[in-house]
Enzyme design. Structure first.
Site, PDB file in Angstrom:
ATOM      1  N   GLN A 198       0.841  -1.203   0.000  1.00 48.43           N
ATOM      2  CA  GLN A 198       0.000   0.000   0.000  1.00 48.43           C
ATOM      3  C   GLN A 198       0.879   1.256   0.000  1.00 48.43           C
ATOM      4  O   GLN A 198       1.608   1.504   0.963  1.00 48.43           O
ATOM      5  CB  GLN A 198      -0.861  -0.001   1.275  1.00 48.43           C
ATOM      6  CG  GLN A 198      -1.697   1.244   1.472  1.00 48.43           C
ATOM      7  CD  GLN A 198      -2.401   1.244   2.838  1.00 48.43           C
ATOM      8  OE1 GLN A 198      -1.848   0.736   3.820  1.00 48.43           O
ATOM      9  NE2 GLN A 198      -3.599   1.765   2.903  1.00 48.43           N
ATOM     10  N   GLY A 199       0.776   2.067  -1.044  1.00 44.62           N
ATOM     11  CA  GLY A 199       1.559   3.303  -1.113  1.00 44.62           C
ATOM     12  C   GLY A 199       0.683   4.506  -0.828  1.00 44.62           C
ATOM     13  O   GLY A 199       0.270   5.220  -1.760  1.00 44.62           O
ATOM     14  N   TYR A 200       0.375   4.711   0.437  1.00 43.27           N
ATOM     15  CA  TYR A 200      -0.390   5.898   0.839  1.00 43.27           C
ATOM     16  C   TYR A 200       0.561   6.914   1.501  1.00 43.27           C
ATOM     17  O   TYR A 200       0.739   8.018   1.036  1.00 43.27           O
ATOM     18  CB  TYR A 200      -1.481   5.528   1.858  1.00 43.27           C
ATOM     19  CG  TYR A 200      -2.793   5.034   1.285  1.00 43.27           C
ATOM     20  CD1 TYR A 200      -2.886   4.486   0.012  1.00 43.27           C
ATOM     21  CD2 TYR A 200      -3.966   5.102   2.047  1.00 43.27           C
ATOM     22  CE1 TYR A 200      -4.102   4.024  -0.486  1.00 43.27           C
ATOM     23  CE2 TYR A 200      -5.186   4.658   1.551  1.00 43.27           C
ATOM     24  CZ  TYR A 200      -5.254   4.115   0.292  1.00 43.27           C
ATOM     25  OH  TYR A 200      -6.461   3.670  -0.182  1.00 43.27           O
ATOM     26  N   SER A 201       1.176   6.510   2.652  1.00 42.48           N
ATOM     27  CA  SER A 201       1.948   7.457   3.463  1.00 42.48           C
ATOM     28  C   SER A 201       3.211   7.924   2.738  1.00 42.48           C
ATOM     29  O   SER A 201       3.804   7.178   1.953  1.00 42.48           O
ATOM     30  CB  SER A 201       2.378   6.800   4.775  1.00 42.48           C
ATOM     31  OG  SER A 201       1.270   6.269   5.439  1.00 42.48           O
ATOM     32  N   GLU A 240      -9.826  -1.504   5.552  1.00 41.56           N
ATOM     33  CA  GLU A 240      -8.582  -1.696   6.306  1.00 41.56           C
ATOM     34  C   GLU A 240      -8.881  -1.635   7.802  1.00 41.56           C
ATOM     35  O   GLU A 240      -8.311  -2.378   8.590  1.00 41.56           O
ATOM     36  CB  GLU A 240      -7.564  -0.603   5.929  1.00 41.56           C
ATOM     37  CG  GLU A 240      -6.260  -0.718   6.697  1.00 41.56           C
ATOM     38  CD  GLU A 240      -5.175   0.245   6.233  1.00 41.56           C
ATOM     39  OE1 GLU A 240      -5.449   1.072   5.339  1.00 41.56           O
ATOM     40  OE2 GLU A 240      -4.053   0.151   6.759  1.00 41.56           O
ATOM     41  N   SER A 290      -3.894   6.661  12.718  1.00 45.37           N
ATOM     42  CA  SER A 290      -3.682   6.580  14.172  1.00 45.37           C
ATOM     43  C   SER A 290      -5.026   6.636  14.926  1.00 45.37           C
ATOM     44  O   SER A 290      -6.028   7.120  14.391  1.00 45.37           O
ATOM     45  CB  SER A 290      -2.776   7.717  14.644  1.00 45.37           C
ATOM     46  OG  SER A 290      -3.511   8.918  14.670  1.00 45.37           O
ATOM     47  N   ASN A 291      -5.007   6.151  16.161  1.00 43.24           N
ATOM     48  CA  ASN A 291      -6.254   6.102  16.922  1.00 43.24           C
ATOM     49  C   ASN A 291      -6.794   7.502  17.243  1.00 43.24           C
ATOM     50  O   ASN A 291      -8.001   7.689  17.401  1.00 43.24           O
ATOM     51  CB  ASN A 291      -6.068   5.264  18.194  1.00 43.24           C
ATOM     52  CG  ASN A 291      -6.036   3.778  17.864  1.00 43.24           C
ATOM     53  OD1 ASN A 291      -6.033   3.394  16.690  1.00 43.24           O
ATOM     54  ND2 ASN A 291      -6.012   2.931  18.879  1.00 43.24           N
ATOM     55  N   GLU A 292      -5.895   8.501  17.307  1.00 40.09           N
ATOM     56  CA  GLU A 292      -6.371   9.877  17.506  1.00 40.09           C
ATOM     57  C   GLU A 292      -7.214  10.306  16.296  1.00 40.09           C
ATOM     58  O   GLU A 292      -8.276  10.901  16.440  1.00 40.09           O
ATOM     59  CB  GLU A 292      -5.188  10.848  17.684  1.00 40.09           C
ATOM     60  CG  GLU A 292      -4.438  10.719  19.005  1.00 40.09           C
ATOM     61  CD  GLU A 292      -3.478   9.526  19.026  1.00 40.09           C
ATOM     62  OE1 GLU A 292      -3.142   8.995  17.959  1.00 40.09           O
ATOM     63  OE2 GLU A 292      -3.080   9.121  20.127  1.00 40.09           O
TER      64      GLU A 292
HETATM   65  C1  LIG Z   1       3.823  -0.892  11.374  1.00 39.96           C
HETATM   66  C2  LIG Z   1       3.313   0.144  10.411  1.00 39.96           C
HETATM   67  C3  LIG Z   1       2.978  -0.243   9.126  1.00 39.96           C
HETATM   68  C4  LIG Z   1       2.544   0.711   8.217  1.00 39.96           C
HETATM   69  N1  LIG Z   1       2.274   0.293   6.934  1.00 39.96           N
HETATM   70  C5  LIG Z   1       1.921   1.221   6.015  1.00 39.96           C
HETATM   71  C6  LIG Z   1       1.733   0.826   4.648  1.00 39.96           C
HETATM   72  O1  LIG Z   1       1.878  -0.346   4.282  1.00 39.96           O
HETATM   73  N2  LIG Z   1       1.417   1.777   3.756  1.00 39.96           N
HETATM   74  C7  LIG Z   1       1.231   3.082   4.099  1.00 39.96           C
HETATM   75  O2  LIG Z   1       0.892   3.890   3.228  1.00 39.96           O
HETATM   76  N3  LIG Z   1       1.413   3.493   5.382  1.00 39.96           N
HETATM   77  C8  LIG Z   1       1.762   2.591   6.342  1.00 39.96           C
HETATM   78  N4  LIG Z   1       1.966   2.977   7.638  1.00 39.96           N
HETATM   79  C9  LIG Z   1       1.898   4.415   7.953  1.00 39.96           C
HETATM   80  C10 LIG Z   1       0.717   4.824   8.818  1.00 39.96           C
HETATM   81  O3  LIG Z   1      -0.465   4.862   8.091  1.00 39.96           O
HETATM   82  C11 LIG Z   1       1.088   6.207   9.415  1.00 39.96           C
HETATM   83  O4  LIG Z   1       2.182   5.989  10.292  1.00 39.96           O
HETATM   84  C12 LIG Z   1      -0.063   6.821  10.165  1.00 39.96           C
HETATM   85  O5  LIG Z   1      -1.074   7.232   9.279  1.00 39.96           O
HETATM   86  C13 LIG Z   1       0.400   8.051  10.990  1.00 39.96           C
HETATM   87  O6  LIG Z   1       1.127   8.954  10.204  1.00 39.96           O
HETATM   88  P1  LIG Z   1       2.568   9.479  10.638  1.00 39.96           P
HETATM   89  O7  LIG Z   1       3.399   8.301  11.011  1.00 39.96           O
HETATM   90  O8  LIG Z   1       3.067  10.368   9.553  1.00 39.96           O
HETATM   91  O9  LIG Z   1       2.322  10.311  11.983  1.00 39.96           O
HETATM   92  P2  LIG Z   1       1.806  11.817  12.082  1.00 39.96           P
HETATM   93  O10 LIG Z   1       0.670  12.019  11.148  1.00 39.96           O
HETATM   94  O11 LIG Z   1       2.971  12.726  11.973  1.00 39.96           O
HETATM   95  O12 LIG Z   1       1.237  11.853  13.554  1.00 39.96           O
HETATM   96  C14 LIG Z   1       2.065  11.974  14.709  1.00 39.96           C
HETATM   97  C15 LIG Z   1       1.170  11.987  15.952  1.00 39.96           C
HETATM   98  O13 LIG Z   1       0.281  13.127  15.934  1.00 39.96           O
HETATM   99  C16 LIG Z   1      -1.076  12.706  16.059  1.00 39.96           C
HETATM  100  N5  LIG Z   1      -1.927  13.547  15.200  1.00 39.96           N
HETATM  101  C17 LIG Z   1      -1.673  13.917  13.920  1.00 39.96           C
HETATM  102  N6  LIG Z   1      -2.691  14.659  13.437  1.00 39.96           N
HETATM  103  C18 LIG Z   1      -3.629  14.745  14.415  1.00 39.96           C
HETATM  104  C19 LIG Z   1      -4.917  15.362  14.514  1.00 39.96           C
HETATM  105  N7  LIG Z   1      -5.447  16.023  13.491  1.00 39.96           N
HETATM  106  N8  LIG Z   1      -5.614  15.226  15.662  1.00 39.96           N
HETATM  107  C20 LIG Z   1      -5.081  14.524  16.719  1.00 39.96           C
HETATM  108  N9  LIG Z   1      -3.855  13.917  16.683  1.00 39.96           N
HETATM  109  C21 LIG Z   1      -3.140  14.020  15.551  1.00 39.96           C
HETATM  110  C22 LIG Z   1      -1.080  11.277  15.559  1.00 39.96           C
HETATM  111  O14 LIG Z   1      -2.149  10.542  16.125  1.00 39.96           O
HETATM  112  C23 LIG Z   1       0.260  10.757  16.040  1.00 39.96           C
HETATM  113  O15 LIG Z   1       0.172  10.369  17.390  1.00 39.96           O
HETATM  114  C24 LIG Z   1       2.399   2.064   8.582  1.00 39.96           C
HETATM  115  C25 LIG Z   1       2.726   2.458   9.883  1.00 39.96           C
HETATM  116  C26 LIG Z   1       3.191   1.520  10.790  1.00 39.96           C
HETATM  117  C27 LIG Z   1       3.544   1.991  12.156  1.00 39.96           C
END
Ligand SMILES: Cc1cc2nc3c(=O)[nH]c(=O)nc-3n(C[C@H](O)[C@H](O)[C@H](O)COP(=O)(O)OP(=O)(O)OC[C@H]3O[C@@H](n4cnc5c(N)ncnc54)[C@H](O)[C@@H]3O)c2cc1C
Length: 401
Positions: free
Chosen positions: A128-131, A246, A386-388
């Protein structure tokens, strides 16, 4: 929960149990038992996928027209429970549980005919290429660029945290095709082949020592326009649809229950200096029972969502509730497992943990993965959104705040 099963369902349950017991080879069972991430060792998972496909059970929730078994929600629930109890490795959800439903919901007839059978059989392995670096929770800010050029798009940029990219033959990907309007309105959903010229996969090693995910770089990668799902600049609609699956499309409670049964076993055999089992200690017994109750609430939520999928074809925003609660309980189960194994959580034994390893391990074999799994489970409240962020979605879409 006490469910009175009809004779037919009891027969079905017996057939599933017998098949799983007869088909799970010792190597596949071992790979599942020693896995420290959501996926077991890739070779064993693929081997098991083929076995499940031959049996017609690779995609329990797919309709029969696409090769699913045509089970009702109760059969799917019983299957998931037996599957978890048998200790079978999870099939990768990236194809069967994510891009598969997205192609069914938004793909062209040609895409359905080409991709769905290959996803079902396990012939294609998806990531999955989202992030992107800088675009996680705020996914709509993504920058990976696709520019139309004749019959192709030319893609440049990078994706990160890409689970299984080092094993995948295909990626479903969000790319920016317009920068002028609202960020959500300039995103397109593409399917691409991982061996396309210009793709580079760089490993990322995580805290527990596992290589589970990667950063992926795109340098003038050509993707045929016919690989676009949905309209150009309307990828956000497809992306959101896929995220519901998902977050809510799979069975969690059965696996959590199997995990908790494992904790019970470990606690049973751990003795204090008086020879008393940890299971009999008040504090531990209290935590175990409290967790069991939490788990039952996850189970009920899951049933509600399964009923919604049966009625409306999709999980809806309540999937955010299931994602949040089930990952919280998952983390609590692995915390309790750490308590149960106590000092045996300290030795770092990655080599002993490899399937087929003949090195003598410290402690019981089923306790060797507990620490790495505990560490990996910290990620459960981050991945899939994330759960937030899930709480924000619930506030808006479920509570109407
Ligand atoms: C084990 C693992 C596997 C993964 N696999 C994939 C994958 O296959 N493909 C893919 O595309 N992505 C993948 N991800 C990425 C995942 O979707 C992102 O890590 C996730 O969406 C959070 O983004 P971030 O890491 O950039 O954190 P950030 O967005 O930078 O967030 C940092 C913190 O701030 C909080 N935060 C941010 N915005 C808000 C808000 N508006 N309100 C309240 N709190 C907030 C978040 O909850 C978090 O605690 C994976 C991540 C992990 C850990």
């Amino acid at each position: 929960m006490d469910i009175a099963l009809s004779d037919e369902l009891r027969t079905f349950q017996g057939q599933v149990r017998d098949f799983l017991n007869a088909s799970l080879t010792p190597d596949i069972r071992e790979a599942a038992r020693l896995s420290t991430t959501i996926l077991a060792e890739h070779g064993a998972t693929q081997e098991w996928h083929k076995i499940m496909f031959r049996q017609g059970w690779a995609a329990p929730s797919w309709p029969t027209e696409f090769g699913g078994p045509g089970w009702d929600p109760m059969q799917r629930y019983l299957f998931a429970a037996e599957y978890a109890r048998a200790g079978a490795p999870r099939l990768s959800p990236l194809g069967l549980g994510m891009v598969g439903p997205a192609i069914k919901g938004h793909g062209s007839e040609a895409q359905k005919a080409f991709y769905l059978p290959r996803i079902l059989s396990g012939e294609d392995v998806w990531c999955q290429g989202y992030s992107e670096p800088g675009s996680g929770s705020d996914l709509a800010s993504l920058q990976c660029r696709a520019v139309p050029a004749g019959d192709d798009y030319i893609v440049n940029g990078s994706k990160t945290w890409t689970t299984n990219a080092h094993h995948a033959s295909h990626m479903f990907c969000l790319v920016r095709t317009d920068t002028t309007g609202k960020p959500q309105a300039g995103i397109t959903f593409l399917l691409l082949e991982m061996d396309s010229p210009g793709i580079r996969v760089a490993p990322i090693h995580i805290l527990g020592g596992d290589h589970e995910f990667n950063q992926v770089f795109f340098d003038d990668v050509r993707v045929p326009r016919e690989n676009r799902v949905g309209a150009e600049n309307d990828g956000w609609t497809v992306a959101k649809y896929l995220l519901e699956f998902e977050r809510g499309g799979s069975a969690h409670a059965a696996a959590l229950r199997a995990g908790l049964a494992g904790v019970r076993q470990m606690a049973q055999r751990r003795r204090n200096s008086d020879g008393q089992s940890l299971l009999a200690e008040h504090g531990f017994a209290h935590d175990l029972s409290a967790l069991e109750i939490e788990l039952t609430t996850v189970e009920f939520t899951e049933h509600r969502i399964m009923a919604d999928i049966a009625k409306r074809g999709r999980p809806g925003p309540a999937s955010s509730m299931l994602k949040t609660r089930s990952t919280e309980v998952q983390q609590a189960v692995s915390e309790l497992a750490m308590q149960a194994i106590a000092y045996y959580g300290a030795p770092h034994q990655p080599q002993e943990r490899l399937p087929g390893a003949n090195l003598e391990a410290i402690g019981q074999r089923d306790e060797m993965s507990v620490t790495a799994r505990y560490l990996n489970d910290r990620a459960a409240s981050i991945y899939g959104g994330s759960n937030e962020i899930q709480r924000n979605i619930m506030a808006k879409m479920v509570l109407g705040l």
